[in-house]
Write a protein that holds these residues in place. Structure first.
Motif, PDB file in Angstrom:
ATOM      1  N   GLY A 309       0.818  -1.213   0.000  1.00 23.22           N
ATOM      2  CA  GLY A 309       0.000   0.000   0.000  1.00 23.22           C
ATOM      3  C   GLY A 309       0.847   1.256   0.000  1.00 23.22           C
ATOM      4  O   GLY A 309       1.730   1.431  -0.841  1.00 23.22           O
ATOM      5  N   LYS A 310       0.595   2.129   0.956  1.00 25.15           N
ATOM      6  CA  LYS A 310       1.307   3.402   1.033  1.00 25.15           C
ATOM      7  C   LYS A 310       2.790   3.228   1.343  1.00 25.15           C
ATOM      8  O   LYS A 310       3.564   4.193   1.249  1.00 25.15           O
ATOM      9  CB  LYS A 310       0.659   4.303   2.076  1.00 25.15           C
ATOM     10  CG  LYS A 310       0.725   3.771   3.507  1.00 25.15           C
ATOM     11  CD  LYS A 310       0.024   4.716   4.483  1.00 25.15           C
ATOM     12  CE  LYS A 310       0.074   4.196   5.918  1.00 25.15           C
ATOM     13  NZ  LYS A 310      -0.599   5.124   6.869  1.00 25.15           N
ATOM     14  N   TYR A 311       3.181   2.020   1.729  1.00 24.34           N
ATOM     15  CA  TYR A 311       4.585   1.755   2.063  1.00 24.34           C
ATOM     16  C   TYR A 311       5.341   1.053   0.938  1.00 24.34           C
ATOM     17  O   TYR A 311       6.434   0.541   1.149  1.00 24.34           O
ATOM     18  CB  TYR A 311       4.671   0.886   3.316  1.00 24.34           C
ATOM     19  CG  TYR A 311       4.020   1.460   4.546  1.00 24.34           C
ATOM     20  CD1 TYR A 311       4.325   2.746   4.990  1.00 24.34           C
ATOM     21  CD2 TYR A 311       3.116   0.707   5.282  1.00 24.34           C
ATOM     22  CE1 TYR A 311       3.736   3.261   6.139  1.00 24.34           C
ATOM     23  CE2 TYR A 311       2.532   1.211   6.437  1.00 24.34           C
ATOM     24  CZ  TYR A 311       2.840   2.492   6.854  1.00 24.34           C
ATOM     25  OH  TYR A 311       2.261   2.990   7.998  1.00 24.34           O
ATOM     26  N   GLN A 312       4.770   1.011  -0.263  1.00 21.15           N
ATOM     27  CA  GLN A 312       5.380   0.236  -1.346  1.00 21.15           C
ATOM     28  C   GLN A 312       6.808   0.674  -1.655  1.00 21.15           C
ATOM     29  O   GLN A 312       7.621  -0.123  -2.120  1.00 21.15           O
ATOM     30  CB  GLN A 312       4.511   0.337  -2.614  1.00 21.15           C
ATOM     31  CG  GLN A 312       4.776  -0.726  -3.655  1.00 21.15           C
ATOM     32  CD  GLN A 312       4.317  -2.124  -3.219  1.00 21.15           C
ATOM     33  OE1 GLN A 312       3.537  -2.279  -2.283  1.00 21.15           O
ATOM     34  NE2 GLN A 312       4.797  -3.151  -3.907  1.00 21.15           N
TER      35      GLN A 312
END
Length: 445
Positions: A309-312
């Motif tokens: 997600g936002k940490y890809q």
């Protein structure tokens, strides 16, 4: 001390612009959370070109080495039973390695979290007076976590970054042979608890820049335990577990690089096989799986890529690869027995479909977490292993693939290490094989 730091930087400074920490700035002994600002901004992430870069967008090349011990019961790096730990870390830094992969266990992290007593800490207190409570030769050995934090401090001074590798659940010399990140003693929840604790403890110290979530998940259906890779939430689905573990870490410190290894086998779905297929049909020698080294099979990334997600931007895939002296795998044999493997045959027969496609197609960065082996005539009589070492080394150089060599330890039975004679002598011959694949400036330093 300032001259010492500058000496290290000359040897190991990377494109990430390793920070020069003032000698007056030190982490408090009790916690890393009160670290000064100098330890806060040397983090790395992945850009849209699948490159690992620093905060200024400069591409980084992580070229490191493994040093084990905390995973096997020594309660410290192996070899500190005879050699000075500070000197060994200096040797690693001075030889140009910029990342130290440290195998640990879920058990030892939870031991430290809960402040449980040590077992036998294998430290020679005469060679390591700095690791004693009194600071003198022959003194009382410090608690193992205090010794570890001393190692972290010395790595910081050397400009040497650290990757913690959860090598096994239970501390044991053969712990890596357990197929999954959980066992009969430690559950998936215990594993996540250990990940969360170590992340929180060092969340403000950019000396520790990465976590390898689990070393070498593996296994086949008929072996009793098997790590698989699919879209399910099954307990043994490594893809699902890795996403859970990564999220637990990144919710605490969104700046850490997350290494996700592969598994061992992947079903030949196009031939009607699945995860319940037996390992091999011995009447025909047909295998329903595409095989690989443990932790190396990343074929599942095509069908089920890791989604953070936002940490890809913190994701790195991390296969392991070894040569024919560890095991003569199928891809080392050619139809024409008069010929030997090459980069092209290794790519065509194994590397590309197993893990190399991830880098070639710029899906994500690759870091080969383990590669290494013998380079002497006694162990490598035919020279095949040296040939393989050169092929993978040059492929990593040409494609700027990150890596951590296996290993510093001399007591790795199937590969040897960078030191010998009870950890007392540096193996210059083996180092010459590795040296071209280390980050260097334009002057070769």
């Amino acid at each position: 001390m300032a001259n010492k730091i500058l000496k290290r930087v000359a040897a190991v400074v990377s494109a990430a612009a390793v920070l020069l920490v003032p000698t007056s700035a030190r982490l408090p002994e009790k916690t890393a959370s009160a670290a000064p600002d100098e330890y806060h901004d040397d983090w790395l992430h992945v850009n849209d070109k699948a490159q690992i870069v620093d905060m200024n967008g400069n591409e980084v090349w992580l070229t490191g080495v493994n040093w084990f011990g905390y995973n096997v019961g020594s309660q410290v790096f192996d070899g500190v039973w005879s050699q000075n730990m500070h000197h060994c870390l200096d040797l690693i830094a001075d030889h140009g390695f910029n990342l130290l992969r440290v195998p640990m266990s879920t058990e030892i992290l939870l031991q430290w979290k809960n402040k449980k007593p040590d077992g036998l800490v294998k430290v020679n207190q005469y060679e390591n007076p700095e690791l004693t409570v009194e600071g003198v030769e022959g003194g009382t050995i410090k608690y193992s976590f205090d010794i570890w934090n001393q190692a972290v401090e010395w790595c910081r001074e050397n400009g040497l970054k650290i990757m913690i590798d959860i090598h096994c659940a239970t501390t044991a010399s053969n712990g890596h042979q357990v197929a999954t990140w959980y066992d009969s003693k430690y559950s998936t929840e215990d594993w996540i608890e250990a990940l969360e604790w170590v992340t929180d403890y060092y969340k403000d110290d950019d000396t520790i820049i990465a976590i390898d979530l689990k070393n070498e998940p593996h296994g086949k259906h008929d072996e009793g335990a098997m790590a698989k890779w699919d879209g399910s939430k099954d307990i043994n689905n490594w893809k699902y577990a890795a996403e859970r573990g990564a999220k637990a870490v990144l919710d605490i410190n969104p700046n850490l690089l997350i290494m996700v290894e592969g598994i061992e086998v992947y079903p030949k779905f196009e031939e009607g096989q699945d995860w319940d297929s037996p390992g091999i049909d011995y009447t025909t020698m047909y295998s329903p799986y595409y095989g690989a080294w443990w932790g190396a099979n990343l074929r599942g990334v095509r069908d089920y890529p890791i989604d953070l997600g936002k940490y890809q931007s913190q994701l790195v895939y991390s296969p392991h690869d070894y040569g024919p002296e560890v095991w003569k795998q199928d891809w080392f044999y050619l139809e024409d027995p008069s010929k030997t493997f090459s980069r092209e045959t290794l790519l065509d027969d194994y590397w590309r479909d197993t893990w190399a496609f991830i880098g070639e197609e710029k899906i994500a960065p690759l870091l080969i977490g383990e590669w290494g082996g013998w380079v002497d005539d006694e162990h490598d009589k035919t020279g095949e292993n040296r040939h393989w070492l050169k092929e993978i080394r040059d492929y990593m150089i040409d494609n700027h693939i990150h890596h951590t060599f296996w290993c510093f330890n001399e007591n790795s039975s199937d590969t040897g290490g960078l030191v010998y004679d009870n950890f007392g002598k540096w193996d210059d011959v083996k180092y010459e094989f590795v040296k071209p694949a280390l980050w260097q400036d334009k002057n070769g330093k």
